[in-house]
Write a protein that holds these residues in place. Structure first.
Motif, mmCIF file in Angstrom:
data_model
loop_
_atom_site.group_PDB
_atom_site.id
_atom_site.type_symbol
_atom_site.label_atom_id
_atom_site.label_comp_id
_atom_site.label_asym_id
_atom_site.label_seq_id
_atom_site.Cartn_x
_atom_site.Cartn_y
_atom_site.Cartn_z
ATOM 1 N N GLY A 118 105.490 72.156 -54.036
ATOM 2 C CA GLY A 118 104.165 71.286 -53.645
ATOM 3 C C GLY A 118 104.142 70.635 -52.475
ATOM 4 N N ARG A 119 103.575 69.581 -52.706
ATOM 5 C CA ARG A 119 103.302 68.683 -51.600
ATOM 6 C C ARG A 119 104.274 67.666 -51.461
ATOM 7 N N SER A 120 105.482 67.848 -52.232
ATOM 8 C CA SER A 120 106.628 66.988 -51.973
ATOM 9 C C SER A 120 107.283 67.487 -50.714
ATOM 10 N N ILE A 121 106.999 68.645 -49.997
ATOM 11 C CA ILE A 121 107.347 69.075 -48.884
ATOM 12 C C ILE A 121 106.843 68.194 -47.775
ATOM 13 N N MET A 122 105.421 68.097 -47.906
ATOM 14 C CA MET A 122 104.689 67.505 -46.768
ATOM 15 C C MET A 122 104.323 66.231 -46.988
ATOM 16 N N TRP A 123 104.821 65.351 -48.139
ATOM 17 C CA TRP A 123 104.222 63.994 -48.444
ATOM 18 C C TRP A 123 104.853 63.167 -47.299
ATOM 19 N N GLY A 124 104.062 61.890 -47.228
ATOM 20 C CA GLY A 124 104.261 60.923 -46.219
ATOM 21 C C GLY A 124 105.492 60.192 -46.553
ATOM 22 N N ARG A 125 105.987 60.401 -47.799
ATOM 23 C CA ARG A 125 107.444 59.680 -48.014
ATOM 24 C C ARG A 125 107.499 58.033 -48.186
ATOM 25 N N GLN A 126 106.158 57.453 -48.060
ATOM 26 C CA GLN A 126 106.349 55.878 -48.124
ATOM 27 C C GLN A 126 106.348 55.794 -49.778
ATOM 28 N N SER A 127 107.384 54.888 -49.887
ATOM 29 C CA SER A 127 107.971 54.625 -51.199
ATOM 30 C C SER A 127 107.915 53.060 -51.762
ATOM 31 N N TYR A 128 106.897 52.710 -52.337
ATOM 32 C CA TYR A 128 106.754 51.269 -52.587
ATOM 33 C C TYR A 128 106.661 51.328 -54.149
ATOM 34 N N ARG A 129 107.471 50.238 -54.804
ATOM 35 C CA ARG A 129 106.881 49.737 -56.010
ATOM 36 C C ARG A 129 105.594 49.315 -56.211
ATOM 37 N N TRP A 130 105.097 49.227 -57.364
ATOM 38 C CA TRP A 130 103.787 48.448 -57.593
ATOM 39 C C TRP A 130 104.329 47.012 -58.236
ATOM 40 N N ALA A 155 110.212 48.689 -64.400
ATOM 41 C CA ALA A 155 111.463 48.494 -63.414
ATOM 42 C C ALA A 155 112.732 49.191 -63.355
ATOM 43 N N PRO A 156 113.110 49.067 -64.515
ATOM 44 C CA PRO A 156 114.660 50.081 -64.674
ATOM 45 C C PRO A 156 114.323 51.331 -64.251
ATOM 46 N N TRP A 157 113.119 52.060 -64.525
ATOM 47 C CA TRP A 157 112.928 53.512 -64.080
ATOM 48 C C TRP A 157 112.711 53.356 -62.401
ATOM 49 N N TYR A 158 112.278 52.460 -62.019
ATOM 50 C CA TYR A 158 112.140 52.392 -60.370
ATOM 51 C C TYR A 158 113.610 52.343 -59.835
ATOM 52 N N LEU A 546 106.324 56.938 -55.824
ATOM 53 C CA LEU A 546 107.449 56.435 -56.428
ATOM 54 C C LEU A 546 106.923 56.168 -58.047
ATOM 55 N N THR A 547 105.910 55.608 -58.167
ATOM 56 C CA THR A 547 105.557 55.442 -59.587
ATOM 57 C C THR A 547 105.408 56.692 -60.388
ATOM 58 N N TYR A 548 104.865 57.406 -59.802
ATOM 59 C CA TYR A 548 104.848 59.028 -60.719
ATOM 60 C C TYR A 548 106.173 59.362 -61.194
ATOM 61 N N MET A 549 107.106 59.200 -60.177
ATOM 62 C CA MET A 549 108.567 59.500 -60.554
ATOM 63 C C MET A 549 108.981 58.844 -61.585
ATOM 64 N N ALA A 550 108.884 57.539 -61.552
ATOM 65 C CA ALA A 550 109.480 56.581 -62.301
ATOM 66 C C ALA A 550 108.730 56.712 -63.890
ATOM 67 N N LEU A 551 107.550 56.904 -63.747
ATOM 68 C CA LEU A 551 106.757 57.385 -65.138
ATOM 69 C C LEU A 551 107.274 58.459 -65.652
ATOM 70 N N THR A 552 107.774 59.753 -64.769
ATOM 71 C CA THR A 552 108.102 60.955 -65.338
ATOM 72 C C THR A 552 109.331 60.740 -65.986
ATOM 73 N N ALA A 553 110.253 60.254 -65.405
ATOM 74 C CA ALA A 553 111.703 59.946 -65.975
ATOM 75 C C ALA A 553 111.607 59.329 -67.268
ATOM 76 N N ARG A 554 110.770 58.026 -67.142
ATOM 77 C CA ARG A 554 110.522 57.208 -68.502
ATOM 78 C C ARG A 554 109.970 58.123 -69.454
ATOM 79 N N ALA A 555 109.080 59.059 -69.346
ATOM 80 C CA ALA A 555 108.375 60.000 -70.212
ATOM 81 C C ALA A 555 109.248 61.029 -70.842
ATOM 82 N N VAL A 556 110.158 61.501 -69.946
ATOM 83 C CA VAL A 556 111.257 62.359 -70.432
ATOM 84 C C VAL A 556 112.065 61.687 -71.444
ATOM 85 N N ASP A 557 112.690 60.686 -70.881
ATOM 86 C CA ASP A 557 113.531 59.946 -71.980
ATOM 87 C C ASP A 557 112.960 59.788 -73.244
#
Length: 568
Positions: A118-130, A155-158, A546-557
């Motif tokens: 998907g767009r993970s190939i073309m994304w801007g890669r800026q990765s900030y915590r909320w 926070a632990p998932w970030y 970065l928040t999508y990734m943290a939410l995803t890892a948390r949801a799978v757990d």
């Protein structure tokens, strides 16, 4: 009957993941590593790392000097609105708009990539915590609904996600931009360092730092297939070195390594299968993009990670007696509350001096000025705020080639780079408005005969007030630094161009006003999780991936624990 039972058994998995981008790759990795036999469905073609067709081509290898043809622009008219997506080196990553149409009540820029990764190939890669402030904002401002989680929940998932993907950045100690687990930061150049010092000296509460970006600036022992960033700045082509994080270079290979993943490209999920008696989803309906065959797959748990509007399309298109208005749509909020970041506003200047200095490599990153408006004692006549991304560079040698000099004079001229310029553009938060929405359009079909989407969303008064500050503040900082010929810009845009679409299946505490609960489960169907941008309750002004990734890892757990307890 036996044949059907056998076919169903063959098409049954522990888990199904829809989508292979930022969120889908993480869902696939986490589910498979936790032992679940997982089917990963991607609507587009197969892409494998490091097979990116234009990644190592020289400029002279690209037709038409790399520029789009009239035919390209006809087929990818919407994708071309960014000004940088439809080029000979990147156009294959973006959809054909004629084959994948949608309807705009007001201008809406929907950038899409239909392929594995998907767009993970073309994304801007800026990765900030909320920050804590971002998760509390709706409640404090009385806007929309409250987030059902807070910063400490994530926070632990970030930590977990940053450690895995590799985020280079500087620890700045700012409450509105929490520090993370960082690889060595990239370097600011001499002009950017000059601006950093002057902003710090002259503006209390404002800070300039290097962008935090998902590039490996040091080796990642857990991902030996990934090399370090080569500073080529050709990232949008796909990185054969694995220098930046994508699901193709990182999470999908990790999932494949477990032996628990079945990856099926050209598989367009168009509907969830809901069992009224069991009160749960039992699987998905798939249209084969190559053969046109319709297939059903079954699983105990389903993760929708098809991108904000991809997941929302599937839910809107999944009609049953239980869900006459779309899957999980008891609240009537499915498709509403579209958010993005508004941009194309900022300032630029010329910088005298520093002619004796240059920079090494092509840094695929710029500086970042975190939000400072409506922070602490600062109060404006609008809600929320914005950050800036920007950079300083020297004009190229090519500008001098047109000079009328010849011989030794020409040789000397092209041996010197031009002067320094600097610019910064704002990324502002868009509030979640119920009437910024997307709906299913059954009249207009795509090339597969499936319904399409209609967008009706626009910026409102709060965003327009913010944009005045976004232009004025940028100019103010550049002028205070003593730079010359400072100019501002504010281009009329619609929503979508930030390519940070969010909010159409939002999380919330109350099923009457939200679609998902605090673990990204559909309130009304607990074995379906939605963990892409559609889950977001507000937009903040930081890049959201970065928040999508943290939410995803948390949801799978959460999902795996619930499966063990037989709650799903």
């Amino acid at each position: 009957m036996n044949l059907n039972t056998e076919a169903e058994k063959k098409n049954t998995y522990d888990a199904i993941v829809v989508g292979t981008g930022i969120s889908g790759g993480w869902a696939a990795k986490e589910l498979t590593e936790k032992g679940l036999k997982t089917l990963v469905l991607e609507r587009g073609r197969m892409v494998k790392h490091p097979d990116y067709p234009t990644a190592t081509k020289d400029p002279w290898d690209l037709k038409y000097a790399g520029k789009p043809t009239q035919e390209d622009l006809k087929q990818q008219g919407v994708q071309a609105r960014t000004g940088y997506t439809v080029r000979q080196d990147t156009k294959h990553w973006f959809v054909n708009d004629l084959e994948n149409p949608y309807t705009e009540v007001k201008r809406f820029d929907w950038m899409r990539g239909y392929h594995v990764g998907g767009r993970s190939i073309m994304w801007g890669r800026q990765s900030y915590r909320w920050s804590p402030m971002d998760f509390e904002a709706n409640a404090k401002d009385g806007v929309a609904v409250d987030w059902p989680i807070r910063y400490n929940d994530l926070a632990p998932w970030y930590d977990y996600v940053e450690s895995y993907i590799g985020v280079s950045g500087n620890k700045d100690g700012l409450p509105q931009l929490p520090d993370g687990k960082f690889l060595p930061p990239m370097e600011l150049n001499c002009v950017e360092l000059d601006l950093k010092g002057k902003v710090s000296d002259k503006f209390a509460g404002r800070a300039l730092t290097i962008g935090r970006t998902a590039h490996a600036t040091a080796p990642l022992p857990h991902s030996p297939q990934r090399g370090t960033c080569q500073f080529r700045n050709l990232c949008a082509r796909g990185c054969p070195y694995g220098g930046y994080f994508s699901s193709v270079s990182s999470t999908l290979p990790a999932a494949e390594k477990t032996g628990n993943m079945t990856l099926r490209p050209n598989s367009i999920v168009y509907e969830l299968i809901y069992d009224e008696k069991k009160g749960k989803a039992t699987g998905v309906k798939v249209l084969d993009g190559e053969t046109g065959e319709q297939v059903e797959f079954y699983a105990k748990v389903i993760f929708l990670c098809a991108s904000t509007f991809g997941s929302t399309f599937i839910m809107l298109n999944s009609i049953s007696n239980r869900f006459p208005n779309g899957f999980g749509n008891d609240s009537g909020e499915l498709g509403s509350n579209i958010m993005d970041h508004h941009l194309s506003v900022g300032a630029y200047a010329q910088v005298d001096g520093f002619e004796d200095q240059y920079y090494f490599g092509r840094r695929a990153n710029g500086f970042y000025i975190p939000r400072y408006r409506n922070v602490g004692s600062d109060k404006r006549d609008y809600l929320r705020g914005f950050g800036y991304q920007g950079g300083a560079s020297r004009q190229g040698w090519s500008s001098l080639v047109a000079e009328l000099s010849i011989g030794a004079e020409l040789k000397e001229a092209v041996g010197k780079p031009g002067g320094w310029t600097i610019g910064m553009g704002g990324f502002g938060e868009i509030l979640p408005y119920h009437d910024n929405k997307v709906t299913l359009n059954k009249e207009k079909k795509d090339k597969y005969g499936l319904p399409t989407l209609t967008f009706d969303a626009d910026l409102k008064e709060n965003e327009y007030k913010m944009r005045k500050d976004m232009a004025a503040d940028a100019a103010e900082m550049l002028e205070a630094a003593g730079y010359k010929n400072v100019g501002t810009y504010d281009n009329k845009i619609g929503i979508g161009l930030g390519i940070h679409e969010m909010g159409t299946a939002r999380m919330g505490k109350d099923p009457k006003t939200s679609v998902l609960n605090k673990f990204n489960q559909v309130h009304a169907c607990k074995n379906v999780y939605v963990t892409d941008g559609s889950a977001m309750t507000s937009a903040a002004c930081q890049n959201p991936s970065l928040t999508y990734m943290a939410l995803t890892a948390r949801a799978v757990d959460h999902a795996v624990n619930e499966l063990k307890k037989q709650n799903l």
